[in-house]
Enzyme design. Structure first.
Site, PDB file in Angstrom:
ATOM      1  N   CYS A   2       0.855  -1.188   0.000  1.00  0.00           N
ATOM      2  CA  CYS A   2       0.000   0.000   0.000  1.00  0.00           C
ATOM      3  C   CYS A   2       0.892   1.240   0.000  1.00  0.00           C
ATOM      4  CB  CYS A   2      -0.900   0.002   1.238  1.00  0.00           C
ATOM      5  SG  CYS A   2      -1.847  -1.521   1.456  1.00  0.00           S
ATOM      6  N   ASP A 104      -3.204  -8.971   8.127  1.00  0.00           N
ATOM      7  CA  ASP A 104      -1.945  -9.132   8.860  1.00  0.00           C
ATOM      8  C   ASP A 104      -1.512  -7.819   9.509  1.00  0.00           C
ATOM      9  OD1 ASP A 104      -1.603  -8.451   6.008  1.00  0.00           O
ATOM     10  OD2 ASP A 104       0.506  -8.283   6.495  1.00  0.00           O
TER      11      ASP A 104
END
Length: 672
Positions: A2, A104
């Site tokens: 990201c 996660d």
């Protein structure tokens, strides 16, 4: 993977502009086109934003970052992957943790309050960069993974700490200055950077294996930098030189199998990059063995047979039953996308391999893949580059018999001749500061230090004058931890220096994350699993390079799945053909030079000397110029083009307005 961004004001009561945070997310839309989020903590002077590429937990509403802890005391924005996260989630759940997502990323919010940051970082495995604000300490933490696979930049404006995954993210804030530093400019022209630096004044990288703890103190900021991990080779005297080679082979095999299996975990399809090298072939072979379905393999080919590795890659794809996609690139493809590549790399590139990787990542996404496993890091761990063999021969094998010495000298003179002037220096370079710190000037730095006189000469006279007492080798030597090279074997010292300079500043930047994420594609370098790295540093040097053959222990560990021709083949550095090797590519480079290295363009930027640039271009095109010098000048021309393009895009360009326009176009608007 990201993109993250954030602002931490000096004044705790000063509100953070939510729309500015959204703009910072928008300008890195390519890193995370699937969703965006903004979180501001009222009366704390801090806010984060996030552009999401969904790979683990595809629920866009539930898994949207930034995350806020249940007690509203911590704020988190994370870029990257934490592997082995299912085991950690189960352990934390047994301790009373309640997870709101399947991501996660959420692990940090549960690990940190229970164990503190040091223990949290010990548990985290993978490639990552994250920011966390802790209200109890009123502290901002900026954390980067052990090798620097994921980027993280920051600056102190005096009023605020501004950070993000890319430089353009910082520059979206109008309060961040945008100008080259003289030292940064010189390093852009010679390729190799000082660890932790950028081309821009006052803008820094969080160093690999480090974190920053930033607190508001005495009307300003207290910035504490701490290292939590390093590539730590044993003392030369402690190396287990009597270790059985079979033990080394088995340790490498077990470590790589585990690292690959962990990186196949995703909620989307996972492919593999495949060149003709043993690194990517090993990754593909292990991935194919672990999967029930055929692996998608992506290969870059060139129209110059001297640099094209497609034939060997096809053999490996056939042997594993992989579904191979080959992207063959021509000269005009590479320089035709040079400017776009620089927008994403945010630093100069010496070779159009970076362009090739950007075009391949675009093909990967067009086919519908977001994730690939790659072979980066193998050469760093197992001594794969020609510079390592050279340093071992010169500094680590002093007592060779005359016949064997002649064999080494012959091999070093003949092998990798294509790369003289770029990966190997044509002439010996002895930098006093590096030699004092390392015991010798590592061969990996010599070709770039050899560019320094030419690079200095390209800068405006007043800039050269201000840099008169500055020596790149000294700056690099000062940035290295002397304790990590003292009393180490010469090969270990050479590998450590490469990992701190070329790996982080080149392989993982313009050869990795930046050109992969330009097309929203995540690359996972399994060799850079830190557990595997900790195994590799303890392998005796002569198991890494044995009888002049590089990566010996890896070859033996993967012998059962490598084609015979590849198992026996000498290391071939993967790079695109230099411009001078092809008339069409040279003409494409010169077309860019007419645009960016004209007297008019140089005058507008005010950083280069037009007459010196003309002289360099004339030398590069002269038939009497040696081949190695042409390779060197090819790189310097790319760098000169690069600094001109970077100046146009990031200094002359209106980045704040561009970011705002992108947010408007995307509909990434935040209510006041």
């Amino acid at each position: 993977m990201c993109g993250i961004a954030g602002i931490y004001h000096r004044d705790r009561q000063r509100p953070v502009d939510s729309q500015l945070l959204a703009n910072m997310a928008a300008i890195q839309y390519h890193r995370g086109p699937d969703n965006f989020g903004v979180q501001v903590m009222d009366e704390r002077g801090v806010g984060f934003s996030h552009a999401r590429l969904s790979i683990i937990d595809l629920d866009e509403e539930r898994a949207c970052q930034p995350f806020v802890s249940d007690d509203r005391k911590r704020l988190l924005a994370h870029n990257g992957e934490f592997y082995d996260f299912k085991r950690l989630r189960a352990d934390l759940t047994s301790r009373g943790a309640t997870f709101r997502t399947k991501s996660d990323s959420e692990l940090v919010l549960h690990l940190f309050p229970r164990f503190g940051l040091d223990r949290t970082l010990e548990e985290l495995r993978g490639e990552f960069a994250f920011a966390m604000y802790d209200d109890e300490e009123d502290a901002l933490y900026l954390v980067r993974d052990r090798f620097g696979i994921k980027p993280l930049y920051w600056t102190n404006t005096g009023d605020s700490i501004v950070f993000g995954s890319e430089l353009k993210v910082l520059f979206a804030d109008p309060g961040v200055n945008r100008r080259f530093s003289e030292e940064g400019l010189l390093h852009q022209l010679i390729q190799v950077l000082v660890p932790g630096s950028t081309a821009f004044e006052g803008v820094h990288q969080v160093k690999p294996g480090h974190f920053l703890k930033i607190r508001r103190r005495d009307g300003g900021f207290q910035v504490e930098e701490r290292r939590y991990w390093d590539l730590e080779f044993p003392n030369a005297a402690d190396h287990q030189n009597d270790r059985d080679e079979a033990d080394s082979v088995e340790a490498v095999r077990a470590g790589l199998v585990e690292a690959v299996n962990l990186r196949l975990e995703a909620d989307v399809p996972v492919g593999c990059y495949l060149s003709g090298g043993i690194d990517s072939c090993a990754i593909l072979g292990l991935s194919a063995a672990a999967r029930q379905d055929p692996v998608k393999a992506f290969t870059i080919g060139f129209d110059d047979t001297a640099y094209d590795e497609t034939p060997i890659a096809r053999q490996m794809a056939d042997a594993t039953g992989a579904d191979q996609e080959v992207l063959t690139l021509k000269a005009e493809d590479l320089y035709g996308h040079f400017e776009r590549t620089l927008w994403h790399t945010e630093r100069t590139i010496y070779n159009t391999l970076g362009v090739a990787k950007l075009l391949m990542s675009r093909r990967v996404r067009d086919i519908g893949y977001k994730v690939v496993l790659t072979g980066e890091g193998s050469d760093e761990l197992f001594a794969g580059y020609p510079s390592f063999r050279r340093d071992l021969f010169l500094h680590g094998l002093p007592d060779l018999p005359p016949d064997e010495r002649r064999q080494w000298e012959s091999m070093l003179g003949e092998s990798n001749a294509l790369f003289k002037g770029a990966m190997l220096s044509e002439d010996e370079v002895d930098d006093p500061a590096l030699t004092a710190a390392i015991g010798f000037t590592p061969s990996c730095l010599q070709p770039w230090l050899a560019c320094t006189p030419t690079a200095r000469g390209l800068m405006l006279p007043e800039l050269r004058e201000r840099l008169a007492g500055y020596h790149p080798g000294t700056a690099i030597a000062d940035a290295l931890d002397a304790g990590m090279v003292e009393d180490r074997h010469p090969l270990d010292r050479a590998q450590y220096v490469w990992a701190k300079t070329m790996l982080e500043g080149q392989i993982l930047t313009w050869g990795g994350d930046r050109v992969d994420m330009a097309n929203s594609m995540e690359a996972r370098p399994a060799f850079l699993d830190h557990h595997l790295a900790e195994t590799a540093v303890n392998i005796p040097p002569l198991h890494r390079i044995r009888e002049r053959r590089e990566k010996h222990v890896l070859r033996e560990a993967m012998k059962g799945l490598l084609p015979k021709v590849l198992y026996e083949r000498e290391k071939f550095a993967f790079m695109a053909p230099p411009a001078h090797t092809d008339p069409g590519k040279w003409n494409s480079m010169m077309a860019l030079a007419e645009q960016h290295l004209s007297h008019e363009a140089i005058g507008r930027a005010g950083i280069l000397d037009a007459a010196a640039v003309d002289t360099m271009l004339a030398e590069a095109s002269a038939t009497e110029t040696s081949r190695a010098r042409k390779v060197q000048l090819d790189a310097i021309i790319n760098h000169a083009l690069g600094v001109q393009i970077l100046h146009r895009e990031f200094i002359q360009g209106d980045i704040p307005a561009k970011a705002a326009a992108m947010a408007e176009e995307l509909g990434w608007k935040v209510a006041a």
